[in-house]
Design a protein around this motif. Structure first.
Motif, short mmCIF file in Angstrom:
data_model
loop_
_atom_site.label_atom_id
_atom_site.label_comp_id
_atom_site.label_asym_id
_atom_site.label_seq_id
_atom_site.Cartn_x
_atom_site.Cartn_y
_atom_site.Cartn_z
N ASN A 277 0.94 -1.38 -0.49
CA ASN A 277 0.01 0.08 0.53
C ASN A 277 0.37 1.24 0.11
N PRO A 278 0.79 1.95 -1.28
CA PRO A 278 1.38 3.25 -0.89
C PRO A 278 1.62 4.04 0.30
N VAL A 279 0.29 3.71 1.37
CA VAL A 279 -0.09 4.80 2.52
C VAL A 279 0.92 4.58 3.20
N THR A 280 1.62 3.20 3.50
CA THR A 280 2.05 3.04 4.70
C THR A 280 3.71 3.67 4.42
N LYS A 326 -4.58 18.66 -0.91
CA LYS A 326 -4.72 17.74 -2.01
C LYS A 326 -5.32 16.56 -2.78
N GLY A 327 -5.76 16.18 -1.39
CA GLY A 327 -6.35 14.10 -2.01
C GLY A 327 -5.89 13.03 -1.05
N GLY A 328 -4.54 13.61 -1.15
CA GLY A 328 -3.71 12.13 -0.45
C GLY A 328 -4.12 11.39 -1.21
N TYR A 329 -3.58 9.90 0.01
CA TYR A 329 -4.00 9.02 -1.00
C TYR A 329 -5.25 8.27 0.12
N PRO A 330 -6.11 7.14 -0.04
CA PRO A 330 -7.30 6.68 -0.29
C PRO A 330 -6.30 5.68 1.56
N ASN A 331 -7.71 5.95 2.15
CA ASN A 331 -7.62 5.17 3.88
C ASN A 331 -6.51 3.98 3.87
#
Length: 332
Positions: A277-280, A326-331
């Motif tokens: 996951n790119p959020v990690t 900016k919207g960021g990544y999804p949770n």
């Protein structure tokens, strides 16, 4: 104990000739007797010295048969020493100015590509102390310096490189910057310090108009005993330190409260376990930034730790707000 490592080879060779080539007693030319070689380890590398040894061959001279070594040899190293004077000076500076221990000095010398053991570092420190004592014992030079001023202002302080070791007490003249006395003591009683001050007073031919020190009780009593008529004041550093105590305590309390608010960073970091996951990666980066801010203590009082922590946490918060806008990544 046998050497565990081979001695380093010399990088270059220096040839040293005698400046005085005539015998100082009979004024006859001294011929070259033989060449002597010695290797010296300096900060600039390992140097092989080739010494041109001369000898008086006049049988009627009182110095017949005596050998003369090049005068420049003394600027490279002490007799029977393999380390240069620049290395000894550097070791002394690290010890007494930067308060580094023998293992720390050993590691620093190794990083400078100087092959040395810890026991040799201790020996170099002993040579530094001896050279310093010889310089400080030059009473004629000190008398000439203070005679031009016609008065002195003393400063006394103690230096203890390692806990439990002797304290090096130094008395210097504030006007010229010259060290008048340096002596190691096992204790710092009023009697011991008063004795040091009396030694300096007896050695000086000019009046002492003032003395500066910290607020240590034994120093205050020693000054009152040895120099009762001399004005005694605290140095600027200790005045400023006392003045900033309230600010330091307030800043320390603020930093403690800020740390309480970000203690959950470990929980957030553990909750993100999906490596794909790119959020990690983003969350872990922010957590590392927070942990780095918590461990940066600053340099109070001019660089307050609490204010610095607030500034860094504020920058992290602003970065998070920009990411959300900016919207960021999804949770995850």
């Amino acid at each position: 104990m046998a050497r565990s490592r081979q001695q380093p080879e010399a990088d270059r060779e220096e040839i040293l000739e005698c400046v005085q080539q005539d015998c100082p007693h009979c004024n006859k030319l001294m011929r070259n007797k033989y060449d002597n070689y010695r290797t010296v380890r300096t900060l600039a590398g390992v140097v092989r010295l080739r010494l041109k040894i001369r000898r008086c061959y006049n049988s009627e001279c009182d110095r017949f048969g005596y050998t003369y070594r090049p005068e420049a040899e003394g600027k490279w190293a002490l007799p029977q020493q393999e380390f240069g004077l620049d290395v000894i000076a550097l070791v002394g500076m690290w010890r007494y100015q930067q308060h580094r221990s023998v293992p720390e000095i050993h590691r620093q010398l190794e990083q400078c590509n100087i092959c040395v053991s810890e026991r040799t570092v201790s020996n170099l420190l002993a040579r530094y102390d001896e050279l310093l004592a010889v310089k400080l014992a030059d009473c004629e030079r000190l008398q000439a310096v203070v005679a031009q001023q016609q008065q002195v202002i003393l400063a006394i302080d103690g230096l203890q490189p390692d806990m439990g070791h002797e304290v090096l007490w130094v008395i210097r003249d504030c006007l010229s910057g010259e060290i008048l006395l340096a002596q190691s003591l096992l204790s710092a009683t009023t009697k011991d310090l008063a004795s040091l001050l009396k030694q300096v007073k007896q050695a000086l031919s000019v009046p002492i108009i003032g003395i500066v020190s910290d607020g240590q009780q034994s120093i205050r009593k020693a000054v009152a005993t040895a120099l009762p008529q001399v004005a005694h004041g605290l140095c600027h550093f200790h005045y400023l330190r006392e003045a900033t105590k309230l600010i330091y305590e307030a800043d320390r309390h603020a930093k403690k409260e800020l740390k309480k608010r970000v203690r959950g960073v470990r929980v957030i970091e553990r909750s993100v376990t999906d490596a794909d996951n790119p959020v990690t990666e983003v969350v872990q980066g922010y957590c590392q930034a927070v942990r780095a801010a918590l461990t940066d203590d600053g340099c109070p009082p001019l660089d307050a730790s609490g204010l610095q922590l607030q500034h860094r946490l504020g920058m992290i918060e602003q970065s998070l707000e920009r990411a959300v806008q900016k919207g960021g990544y999804p949770n995850p």
